[in-house]
Design a protein around this motif. Structure first.
Motif, mmCIF file in Angstrom:
data_model
loop_
_atom_site.group_PDB
_atom_site.id
_atom_site.type_symbol
_atom_site.label_atom_id
_atom_site.label_comp_id
_atom_site.label_asym_id
_atom_site.label_seq_id
_atom_site.Cartn_x
_atom_site.Cartn_y
_atom_site.Cartn_z
ATOM 1 N N ALA A 134 0.825 -1.203 0.000
ATOM 2 C CA ALA A 134 0.000 0.000 0.000
ATOM 3 C C ALA A 134 0.865 1.262 0.000
ATOM 4 C CB ALA A 134 -0.942 0.002 1.202
ATOM 5 N N ALA A 135 1.976 1.229 0.745
ATOM 6 C CA ALA A 135 2.872 2.385 0.780
ATOM 7 C C ALA A 135 3.488 2.643 -0.596
ATOM 8 C CB ALA A 135 3.965 2.162 1.822
ATOM 9 N N CYS A 137 2.109 1.774 -3.463
ATOM 10 C CA CYS A 137 1.022 2.287 -4.301
ATOM 11 C C CYS A 137 0.768 3.767 -4.015
ATOM 12 C CB CYS A 137 -0.259 1.488 -4.078
ATOM 13 S SG CYS A 137 -0.188 -0.206 -4.678
ATOM 14 N N ARG A 138 0.817 4.132 -2.749
ATOM 15 C CA ARG A 138 0.611 5.535 -2.387
ATOM 16 C C ARG A 138 1.684 6.419 -3.021
ATOM 17 N NH1 ARG A 138 -2.225 7.756 1.643
ATOM 18 N NH2 ARG A 138 -2.451 5.739 2.709
ATOM 19 N N THR A 139 2.922 5.948 -2.977
ATOM 20 C CA THR A 139 4.016 6.718 -3.586
ATOM 21 C C THR A 139 3.785 6.919 -5.080
ATOM 22 O OG1 THR A 139 5.636 5.946 -1.960
ATOM 23 C CG2 THR A 139 6.490 6.698 -4.082
ATOM 24 N N THR A 142 0.734 9.248 -5.631
ATOM 25 C CA THR A 142 1.028 10.637 -5.255
ATOM 26 C C THR A 142 1.814 11.321 -6.355
ATOM 27 O OG1 THR A 142 1.006 10.101 -2.890
ATOM 28 C CG2 THR A 142 2.183 12.097 -3.552
ATOM 29 N N ALA A 235 -5.185 3.469 -0.225
ATOM 30 C CA ALA A 235 -4.059 4.379 -0.454
ATOM 31 C C ALA A 235 -4.194 5.106 -1.791
ATOM 32 C CB ALA A 235 -2.749 3.602 -0.404
ATOM 33 N N ILE A 236 -4.615 4.378 -2.812
ATOM 34 C CA ILE A 236 -4.773 4.983 -4.138
ATOM 35 C C ILE A 236 -5.849 6.056 -4.103
ATOM 36 C CG2 ILE A 236 -5.569 4.521 -6.500
ATOM 37 C CD1 ILE A 236 -4.257 1.700 -6.150
ATOM 38 N N GLU A 238 -6.876 7.817 -1.575
ATOM 39 C CA GLU A 238 -6.437 8.989 -0.809
ATOM 40 C C GLU A 238 -5.461 9.840 -1.608
ATOM 41 O OE1 GLU A 238 -4.885 7.281 2.750
ATOM 42 O OE2 GLU A 238 -6.874 6.882 3.624
ATOM 43 N N ALA A 239 -4.583 9.188 -2.367
ATOM 44 C CA ALA A 239 -3.558 9.921 -3.118
ATOM 45 C C ALA A 239 -4.082 10.476 -4.437
ATOM 46 C CB ALA A 239 -2.362 9.013 -3.384
#
Length: 427
Positions: A134-135, A137-139, A142, A235-236, A238-239
C-alpha cells in the motif's frame, strides 16, 4: 461489430516480461540460480524500458485506444524504503507518451514479480506485506496519479489458487492445497540440493521465506493478498481520488462433465466468490480468460476432447469461454474490463479467428445489457512467458530478440481496424 461509445480497445504487457533487466526483482534472481525451473532468463526481454515510445506510437497508429501495462515495484523501490526517482520519472514518461498519442493508460501495480527484499522478509506470507504494498502504491499515485485514470492493484490475485488446482489435477489430488506439492519449487537443482534451497540462498533468505506471489496458497497468504488489495485501494483513493481502482482475476470457463457439477461450482467459488468481499467498493473488475476447463466426476480436469485444437500453452482453442466467464463475473455488480484475453500460437490466422470469436461473445454480452467497458488483448508483444521463457508467442507484434525489431502481425491490424471503425461510429 458494434460496441458502445467510449469502449476501450487495448493490448497488455507486464513490466518483467517486456522491459528487460529487472534485476532487483525476485524472479530475476531465481531465473539465474543453478537448476532454475525457468527455461531461460528474461535478460533484455523486449527492451520495452528503452523502446516504450516507439511501441506506444505503434499501438496508436494501429488504431488502439488503450494500453495496459505494469509499473514494476522492484524498480520503484529496489531496496526497502528507498524510492528511485529515476524509475518514477521513467514511468511518468511512459504515461505521458500514452496521453500524447491519445492512448488511455491502465496501470497494474503488481504483476507477479516482487522486490527481492520483500522475499527476504517472507514475501506474500509476511504479515507486513499489505502495508508495504500500500505504501508503494501511495508513492506511485502521489507522484503519477493525475496521469493514471485506471489502476489495477494486483494482477490475477487468484493465480495461486489456479496453480494449486493445476498441480492437483496433474497429481490426481482433487483436495487442492493440502494435498498438492509445491511443484516447481521442489524440483532438484543438481548436486543433491533442492531448488528451493538454492533459490533461497541466492535471495539471502531461508527456504521457508521463499514465498513467491505465484505460489502463495496458504490461508494466511491468501488473506494477505486480499488485504493488500483493500489497503492499496484505500491508499490509491487517498492519493488520487479521480483514479478508478479495481483488481484482475484469472477466470477459467469451468464446465462440468456428467457428475462434475459440484466440483466445477467449487472451482468457480474458490477463484471468484472468495474475492467478492475484497471487491466491495471497487470501481471495476478486470476479467482475464484464455480457455475452458472441463471437470470430471472425480473432481479433476478432464483430458481435452478428442481432436481438440490446442494452443502452444496446451490450452484448448475455445474463444467462446470469454463470453461465458464475463456473464458469470458480471454477477459481482461491477463494470467489467476484459484485461487479458489471447492465444499463444505461431499461426496468426488462428489468432485472428480467436479474437473475432471472442469479440462476438462480448458483443452478445453487451446486447444483453452486461456492462463491459473494454477489451484488452494479451499480449502486445511476443514476450517472456515466465517459466516457459520465450517459447510461447502470444503477441500481436513479433519481436526479433537479436535486433529488437518489431513486426506487426495481421491480427494486430484486424483488432486495430475494429477499434478504428467503432471510434468512427462513436464520432
Amino acid at each position: 461489430m458494434t460496441f458502445p461509445d467510449g469502449f476501450l480497445w487495448g493490448s497488455a504487457t507486464a513490466a518483467h516480461q517486456v522491459e528487460g533487466n529487472n534485476i532487483a526483482s525476485d524472479f530475476w534472481v531465481l531465473e539465474h540460480v543453478p537448476g532454475s525451473r525457468f527455461a531461460e532468463p528474461s535478460g533484455d526481454a523486449c527492451d520495452h524500458y528503452r523502446l516504450f515510445r516507439e511501441d506506444i506510437a505503434l499501438l496508436a497508429e494501429l488504431g488502439f485506444t488503450s494500453y495496459r501495462f505494469s509499473i514494476e515495484w522492484a524498480r520503484v523501490e529496489p531496496e526497502d524504503g528507498f524510492i528511485s526517482r529515476a524509475a518514477i520519472e521513467h514511468y511518468r514518461d511512459v504515461l505521458q507518451a500514452c496521453h500524447d498519442h491519445g492512448i488511455v493508460p491502465m496501470v497494474t501495480l503488481h504483476h507477479f514479480t516482487s522486490p527481492a527484499w520483500l522475499t527476504r522478509l517472507g514475501g506474500w506470507e509476511y504479515a507486513g506485506t499489505p502495508e508495504r504494498f500500500a505504501a508503494y502504491c501511495r508513492t506511485v499515485m502521489t507522484e503519477l496519479g493525475p496521469l493514471i485514470p485506471y489502476a489495477c492493484t494486483i494482477n490475477e490475485a487468484n493465480i495461486a489458487m489456479l496453480t494449486r488446482r493445476m498441480i492437483a489435477d496433474m497429481t490426481g489430488t482433487a483436495g487442492g492445497a493440502e494435498q498438492a506439492p509445491v511443484g516447481v519449487a521442489r524440483d532438484e537443482a543438481g548436486g543433491g540440493r533442492d531448488w528451493r534451497e538454492v533459490g533461497a540462498e541466492a535471495l539471502r533468505t531461508t527456504p521457508d521465506n521463499l514465498n513467491l506471489f505465484l505460489f502463495t496458497w496458504t490461508e494466511t497468504g491468501l488473506e494477505l493478498i486480499t488485504r493488500a488489495h483493500t489497503e492499496a485501494r484505500r491508499a490509491i483513493r487517498e492519493a488520487s481520488p479521480s483514479t478508478k481502482v479495481g483488481i484482475t482475476l484469472a477466470l477459467q470457463d469451468w464446465q462440468a462433465a456428467p457428475g462434475g457439477e459440484k466440483a466445477a461450482d467449487e472451482r468457480w467459488a474458490e477463484a471468484f466468490e472468495f474475492f467478492l468481499p475484497a471487491m466491495e467498493g471497487d470501481d471495476f473488475l478486470g476479467v482475464q480468460n484464455y480457455s475452458r476447463v472441463v471437470i470430471g466426476a472425480d473432481g479433476l480436469a478432464c483430458a481435452h476432447p478428442e481432436g481438440a485444437e490446442l494452443t502452444q500453452m496446451g490450452y484448448e482453442f475455445y474463444p467462446q469461454a470469454l463470453e461465458n466467464v464475463v456473464r458469470r463475473a458480471a454477477t459481482a455488480g461491477l463494470p467489467v474490463y476484459i484485461t487479458e484475453n489471447g492465444i499463444a500460437t505461431d499461426d496468426d490466422e488462428r489468432r485472428a479467428a480467436f479474437v473475432r470469436s471472442a469479440l462476438e461473445g462480448v458483443e452478445r454480452c453487451l446486447a444483453d445489457g452486461i456492462d463491459v467497458r473494454g477489451y484488452c488483448y494479451w499480449s502486445t508483444l511476443d514476450n517472456f512467458e515466465w517459466l516457459l521463457g520465450y517459447g510461447p508467442t502470444f503477441g500481436m507484434i513479433a519481436v526479433d530478440r537479436k535486433t529488437q525489431k518489431r513486426t506487426v502481425k495481421p491480427s494486430a491490424r484486424l483488432l486495430g481496424d475494429i477499434a478504428r471503425r467503432n471510434a468512427v461510429a462513436d464520432a
